[in-house]
Design a protein around this motif. Structure first.
Motif, PDB file in Angstrom:
ATOM      1  N   GLN A  46       0.836  -1.199   0.000  1.00  0.00           N
ATOM      2  CA  GLN A  46       0.000   0.000   0.000  1.00  0.00           C
ATOM      3  C   GLN A  46       0.876   1.256   0.000  1.00  0.00           C
ATOM      4  N   ASN A  47       1.965   1.219   0.753  1.00  0.00           N
ATOM      5  CA  ASN A  47       2.864   2.376   0.788  1.00  0.00           C
ATOM      6  C   ASN A  47       3.470   2.672  -0.578  1.00  0.00           C
ATOM      7  N   GLU A  48       3.727   1.631  -1.364  1.00  0.00           N
ATOM      8  CA  GLU A  48       4.238   1.838  -2.721  1.00  0.00           C
ATOM      9  C   GLU A  48       3.202   2.558  -3.575  1.00  0.00           C
ATOM     10  N   LYS A  49       1.939   2.174  -3.438  1.00  0.00           N
ATOM     11  CA  LYS A  49       0.873   2.846  -4.186  1.00  0.00           C
ATOM     12  C   LYS A  49       0.704   4.280  -3.718  1.00  0.00           C
ATOM     13  N   VAL A  50       0.762   4.482  -2.420  1.00  0.00           N
ATOM     14  CA  VAL A  50       0.650   5.842  -1.877  1.00  0.00           C
ATOM     15  C   VAL A  50       1.796   6.708  -2.396  1.00  0.00           C
ATOM     16  N   ALA A  51       2.991   6.148  -2.432  1.00  0.00           N
ATOM     17  CA  ALA A  51       4.148   6.898  -2.949  1.00  0.00           C
ATOM     18  C   ALA A  51       3.960   7.240  -4.427  1.00  0.00           C
ATOM     19  N   ALA A  52       3.397   6.333  -5.199  1.00  0.00           N
ATOM     20  CA  ALA A  52       3.142   6.597  -6.617  1.00  0.00           C
ATOM     21  C   ALA A  52       2.142   7.741  -6.776  1.00  0.00           C
ATOM     22  N   ILE A  53       1.108   7.751  -5.952  1.00  0.00           N
ATOM     23  CA  ILE A  53       0.118   8.840  -6.016  1.00  0.00           C
ATOM     24  C   ILE A  53       0.737  10.145  -5.544  1.00  0.00           C
ATOM     25  N   ALA A  54       1.549  10.092  -4.485  1.00  0.00           N
ATOM     26  CA  ALA A  54       2.222  11.307  -4.008  1.00  0.00           C
ATOM     27  C   ALA A  54       3.106  11.900  -5.103  1.00  0.00           C
ATOM     28  N   ASP A  55       3.770  11.035  -5.850  1.00  0.00           N
ATOM     29  CA  ASP A  55       4.581  11.497  -6.972  1.00  0.00           C
ATOM     30  C   ASP A  55       3.710  12.162  -8.038  1.00  0.00           C
ATOM     31  N   ALA A  56       2.555  11.553  -8.328  1.00  0.00           N
ATOM     32  CA  ALA A  56       1.623  12.148  -9.299  1.00  0.00           C
ATOM     33  C   ALA A  56       1.089  13.484  -8.783  1.00  0.00           C
ATOM     34  N   GLN A  57       0.900  13.599  -7.483  1.00  0.00           N
ATOM     35  CA  GLN A  57       0.476  14.882  -6.912  1.00  0.00           C
ATOM     36  C   GLN A  57       1.555  15.942  -7.111  1.00  0.00           C
ATOM     37  N   LYS A  58       2.799  15.584  -6.865  1.00  0.00           N
ATOM     38  CA  LYS A  58       3.911  16.529  -7.046  1.00  0.00           C
ATOM     39  C   LYS A  58       4.020  16.988  -8.489  1.00  0.00           C
ATOM     40  N   LEU A 117      -0.555  15.965 -11.497  1.00  0.00           N
ATOM     41  CA  LEU A 117      -1.439  15.104 -12.275  1.00  0.00           C
ATOM     42  C   LEU A 117      -2.720  14.736 -11.537  1.00  0.00           C
ATOM     43  N   VAL A 118      -2.671  14.742 -10.201  1.00  0.00           N
ATOM     44  CA  VAL A 118      -3.852  14.445  -9.392  1.00  0.00           C
ATOM     45  C   VAL A 118      -3.958  15.466  -8.261  1.00  0.00           C
ATOM     46  N   THR A 119      -5.128  15.522  -7.674  1.00  0.00           N
ATOM     47  CA  THR A 119      -5.418  16.518  -6.653  1.00  0.00           C
ATOM     48  C   THR A 119      -4.488  16.425  -5.443  1.00  0.00           C
ATOM     49  N   ARG A 120      -4.265  17.586  -4.854  1.00  0.00           N
ATOM     50  CA  ARG A 120      -3.551  17.665  -3.587  1.00  0.00           C
ATOM     51  C   ARG A 120      -4.506  18.021  -2.453  1.00  0.00           C
ATOM     52  N   ALA A 121      -5.804  18.020  -2.744  1.00  0.00           N
ATOM     53  CA  ALA A 121      -6.805  18.419  -1.754  1.00  0.00           C
ATOM     54  C   ALA A 121      -6.843  17.462  -0.562  1.00  0.00           C
ATOM     55  N   VAL A 122      -6.457  16.214  -0.788  1.00  0.00           N
ATOM     56  CA  VAL A 122      -6.356  15.222   0.280  1.00  0.00           C
ATOM     57  C   VAL A 122      -5.006  14.525   0.145  1.00  0.00           C
ATOM     58  N   SER A 123      -4.599  13.832   1.180  1.00  0.00           N
ATOM     59  CA  SER A 123      -3.315  13.127   1.116  1.00  0.00           C
ATOM     60  C   SER A 123      -3.382  11.985   0.103  1.00  0.00           C
ATOM     61  N   ALA A 124      -2.225  11.551  -0.306  1.00  0.00           N
ATOM     62  CA  ALA A 124      -2.157  10.436  -1.261  1.00  0.00           C
ATOM     63  C   ALA A 124      -2.800   9.180  -0.682  1.00  0.00           C
ATOM     64  N   GLY A 125      -2.596   8.913   0.590  1.00  0.00           N
ATOM     65  CA  GLY A 125      -3.212   7.744   1.226  1.00  0.00           C
ATOM     66  C   GLY A 125      -4.725   7.845   1.265  1.00  0.00           C
ATOM     67  N   ARG A 151     -11.819   9.603 -11.784  1.00  0.00           N
ATOM     68  CA  ARG A 151     -11.103  10.692 -12.474  1.00  0.00           C
ATOM     69  C   ARG A 151     -11.519  12.057 -11.914  1.00  0.00           C
ATOM     70  N   ARG A 152     -12.801  12.220 -11.640  1.00  0.00           N
ATOM     71  CA  ARG A 152     -13.267  13.503 -11.116  1.00  0.00           C
ATOM     72  C   ARG A 152     -12.756  13.741  -9.693  1.00  0.00           C
ATOM     73  N   MET A 153     -12.758  12.701  -8.871  1.00  0.00           N
ATOM     74  CA  MET A 153     -12.314  12.909  -7.485  1.00  0.00           C
ATOM     75  C   MET A 153     -10.801  13.065  -7.379  1.00  0.00           C
ATOM     76  N   SER A 154     -10.079  12.674  -8.406  1.00  0.00           N
ATOM     77  CA  SER A 154      -8.618  12.800  -8.366  1.00  0.00           C
ATOM     78  C   SER A 154      -8.096  13.912  -9.254  1.00  0.00           C
ATOM     79  N   ALA A 155      -8.969  14.610  -9.966  1.00  0.00           N
ATOM     80  CA  ALA A 155      -8.537  15.662 -10.893  1.00  0.00           C
ATOM     81  C   ALA A 155      -7.835  16.797 -10.128  1.00  0.00           C
ATOM     82  N   PRO A 156      -6.762  17.307 -10.700  1.00  0.00           N
ATOM     83  CA  PRO A 156      -6.045  18.405 -10.032  1.00  0.00           C
ATOM     84  C   PRO A 156      -6.850  19.696 -10.001  1.00  0.00           C
TER      85      PRO A 156
END
Length: 193
Positions: free
Chosen positions: A122-134, A137-145, A188-193
């Motif tokens: 799960q941490n690997e997936k969270v890290a991948a999303i955190a990278d996409a946030q940086k 590519l995806v929202t920063r409104a909530v944490s990657a986890g 896609r809508r909930m993760s849109a930047p």
């Protein structure tokens, strides 16, 4: 003729998947598992120790299958709708998986089988999303986890509560194609930047 230990073990695991998904760890019966696998029930104790050991082995097997079938790499994390669609497809093809996961939560009081390994995945997936946030590519409104958990909950609910789906979306939303399309669009809508 030599005994094929690995084939016997696989047959027991395959039979146990269905038994545990249907009845949970408390209601599952080793007699039914052995009969379904066409194996003497003593093999369960020999290979897995006891029914609980077999249950743990089933969960580990199914979790490994999910991890292999539906990875989330940094390259994929920019489109969480696509990830949600792949997760939806896996649950469609393996309807027992979420039942096993829910039984685990009910039966163990929140203690997870192979917790350290699962947390690392799960941490690997969270890290991948955190990278996409940086990368924006995806929202920063909530944490990657939180975002990963939200996507998983969005997908899983279609399978966990089909009666609520029927009551809420009506006949037009009951087909798997319509459900999958909704999951992908909502993710896609909930993760849109």
């Amino acid at each position: 003729m030599p005994w094929d230990t690995e084939a016997t073990r696989r047959r027991l695991l395959d039979a146990a998947v269905e038994e545990f998904a249907e009845h949970g760890p408390a209601g599952a019966r080793v007699d039914r598992i052995a009969r379904s696998a066409e194996v003497n029930k003593e093999r369960i104790y020999q290979y897995f120790g006891d029914k609980d050991g077999l249950y743990r082995a089933v969960l580990e097997q199914e979790l490994q299958r999910l991890a292999a079938a539906v990875p989330l790499t940094p390259d994929q994390a920019g489109d969480l709708g696509e990830y949600a669609g792949r997760l939806f497809d896996h649950h469609t093809d393996h309807p027992h998986f979420l039942r096993l996961l829910h039984w685990e939560g009910l039966a163990t009081g929140g203690e997870a089988v192979a917790a350290a390994k699962r947390t690392a995945l799960q941490n690997e997936k969270v890290a991948a999303i955190a990278d996409a946030q940086k990368r924006g590519l995806v929202t920063r409104a909530v944490s990657a986890g939180q975002l990963l958990y939200g996507i998983m909950a969005l997908v899983d609910w279609w399978f966990v509560a089909p009666h609520v789906v029927r009551m809420t979306v009506g006949a037009d939303g009951l087909g798997r194609t319509a459900q999958r399309a909704a999951v992908v669009e909502l993710a896609r809508r909930m993760s849109a930047p």
